[in-house]
Design an enzyme around this catalytic site. Structure first.
Site, mmCIF file in Angstrom:
data_model
loop_
_atom_site.group_PDB
_atom_site.id
_atom_site.type_symbol
_atom_site.label_atom_id
_atom_site.label_comp_id
_atom_site.label_asym_id
_atom_site.label_seq_id
_atom_site.Cartn_x
_atom_site.Cartn_y
_atom_site.Cartn_z
ATOM 1 N N GLY B 90 28.523 -57.698 61.505
ATOM 2 C CA GLY B 90 27.323 -56.918 61.813
ATOM 3 C C GLY B 90 26.462 -56.885 60.565
ATOM 4 N N SER B 122 32.693 -62.102 58.857
ATOM 5 C CA SER B 122 31.267 -61.927 58.535
ATOM 6 C C SER B 122 31.050 -60.738 57.584
ATOM 7 C CB SER B 122 30.502 -61.805 59.857
ATOM 8 O OG SER B 122 29.133 -61.897 59.657
ATOM 9 N N ALA B 123 30.420 -59.666 57.998
ATOM 10 C CA ALA B 123 30.222 -58.518 57.111
ATOM 11 C C ALA B 123 31.567 -57.981 56.615
ATOM 12 C CB ALA B 123 29.437 -57.415 57.827
ATOM 13 N N HIS B 159 28.850 -67.364 56.925
ATOM 14 C CA HIS B 159 27.842 -68.078 57.738
ATOM 15 C C HIS B 159 27.034 -69.021 56.843
ATOM 16 C CE1 HIS B 159 28.379 -65.463 61.296
ATOM 17 N NE2 HIS B 159 28.351 -64.439 60.468
ATOM 18 N N GLU B 194 30.834 -71.625 59.068
ATOM 19 C CA GLU B 194 31.395 -71.035 60.284
ATOM 20 C C GLU B 194 32.552 -71.887 60.793
ATOM 21 O OE1 GLU B 194 27.970 -70.735 62.791
ATOM 22 O OE2 GLU B 194 27.283 -68.886 61.820
#
Lengths: 235, 235
Positions: B90, B122-123, B159, B194
């Site tokens: 997020g 991700s985050a 990413h 990714e």
């Protein structure tokens, strides 16, 4: 009366630095012999001198001497005495940090609000909004605050990028990121595509350039605005 | 002994949430009946409950009950008692702000360093580095600090996106942004594409997945690393 050009980018694809804006700048800075350059965003980490030299070459074409604010001993005084301002692009976190560190954010806002002509590109445009919270930049330094100049009553997303339908990348699109901003903030955000700029004259804010801009408002569908649109309704 | 999976993304193009990682997760969390989910990054601004439900469906496939940390009255205790952690993706600014606001950053780092298995995507991976200063996310909220968990001795760019030679967009490429970080910071940065993840076992950090990763070090040319590379040399 406020008098600002707030541009998405300094440089268009296949263009030279500031060339697409030069006729505008000639008018915008017509009463200026000198313009004060704020090079704090330092694209690519180049020195303040290098950045100032690059921009000065362009301003020389319209017979204006560009002076880097970093060369003044008293930077506040330099702002108060300036005939015009240009804040160049680069990293917004760096620019905002340096403006706060040198205690220049308020005095710059006050001076521009009184009517000294201002040009911003990219990061230099980001800081014209109420906060820098819709920048695309990487947080390479921790600023004391995200509050910015507040020359316009909304936020900007310069270099606005439309989603690429062909992309297989799973990172957030620009639109998704702005939507996340609106999950926690109510300020409108204007996605300004490369080649667009805002012309601010007093409280009148006009979209300029050949392109549409994309307006994002909390709990509303995004809206495409035609060039020439008066954005004062966002007040 | 630290035991972490630090993934670039939760979801691959054309894939389902976490599906490419599921065989790994089954091993990683083999001793866990429950995993504590940290939904604070809230992609798209969804609620903590909605986000937890989405992730819980996947964990149910490997017979693990996922519990959202937001449902615990004492979140510090929830961390100390957890059998495993999953921090979802997020917005990193939001995630870090919430971890600090709830005074959880230190206790989470300490607990993971003692050996409780951790998964980040991700985050949730960004915060495994020393700082969040190489995130791609928009600064939609002002965190009290950019310092993060420090589970690995460098920073991540999840990413990671290679420059697009065909693009006419003039915004900075990811590589340019990381280069700007290195104008002011000396920490190495790993661009994790990714489909790649880091497998951390104690002080050993191994690049996993099918892809290369791109390592950026201050004043050095970027370097492509093969999958299977032991990154402990960055210590």
């Amino acid at each position: 009366m406020k008098n600002c050009i707030i541009a998405s980018t300094s440089t268009l694809y296949n263009g030279e630095y500031l060339d697409y804006l030069l006729p505008e700048l000639q008018l915008h800075f017509k009463d200026c012999k000198t313009v004060l350059f704020i090079p704090f965003a330092r694209p690519g980490g180049i020195t303040h001198d290098e950045y100032t030299s690059k921009a000065a070459i362009v301003f020389a074409k319209i017979n204006i001497v560009l002076k880097g604010i970093h060369t003044f001993e008293n930077q506040k005084e330099a702002i108060q005495n300036a005939e015009g301002f240009f804040t160049g692009g680069g990293n917004t976190f760096l620019l905002v940090t340096q403006l706060y560190k040198n205690d220049l954010m308020n005095i710059l806002a006050e001076t521009v609000k009184k009517g000294t002509p201002y040009l911003g590109t990219s990061a230099g445009s980001n800081i014209c909004g109420l906060t820098m919270q819709t920048t695309n930049d990487m947080p390479i330094i921790y600023p004391p605050s995200f509050q910015t100049l507040g020359l316009i009553p909304f936020n900007l997303n310069p270099h606005y990028l439309d989603p690429d339908d062909q992309s297989k990348h799973m990172g957030e699109t620009r639109e998704t990121r702005i939507k996340e901003f609106h999950a926690f903030n109510s300020l409108p955000v204007l996605g300004l595509r490369e080649g667009s700029w805002l012309d601010v004259k007093g409280e009148k804010i006009t979209l300029r350039g050949n392109l549409q801009a994309r307006l994002f408002r909390q709990n509303q569908l995004p809206q495409e605005l035609e060039t020439g649109t008066d954005l004062s309704f966002l007040n």
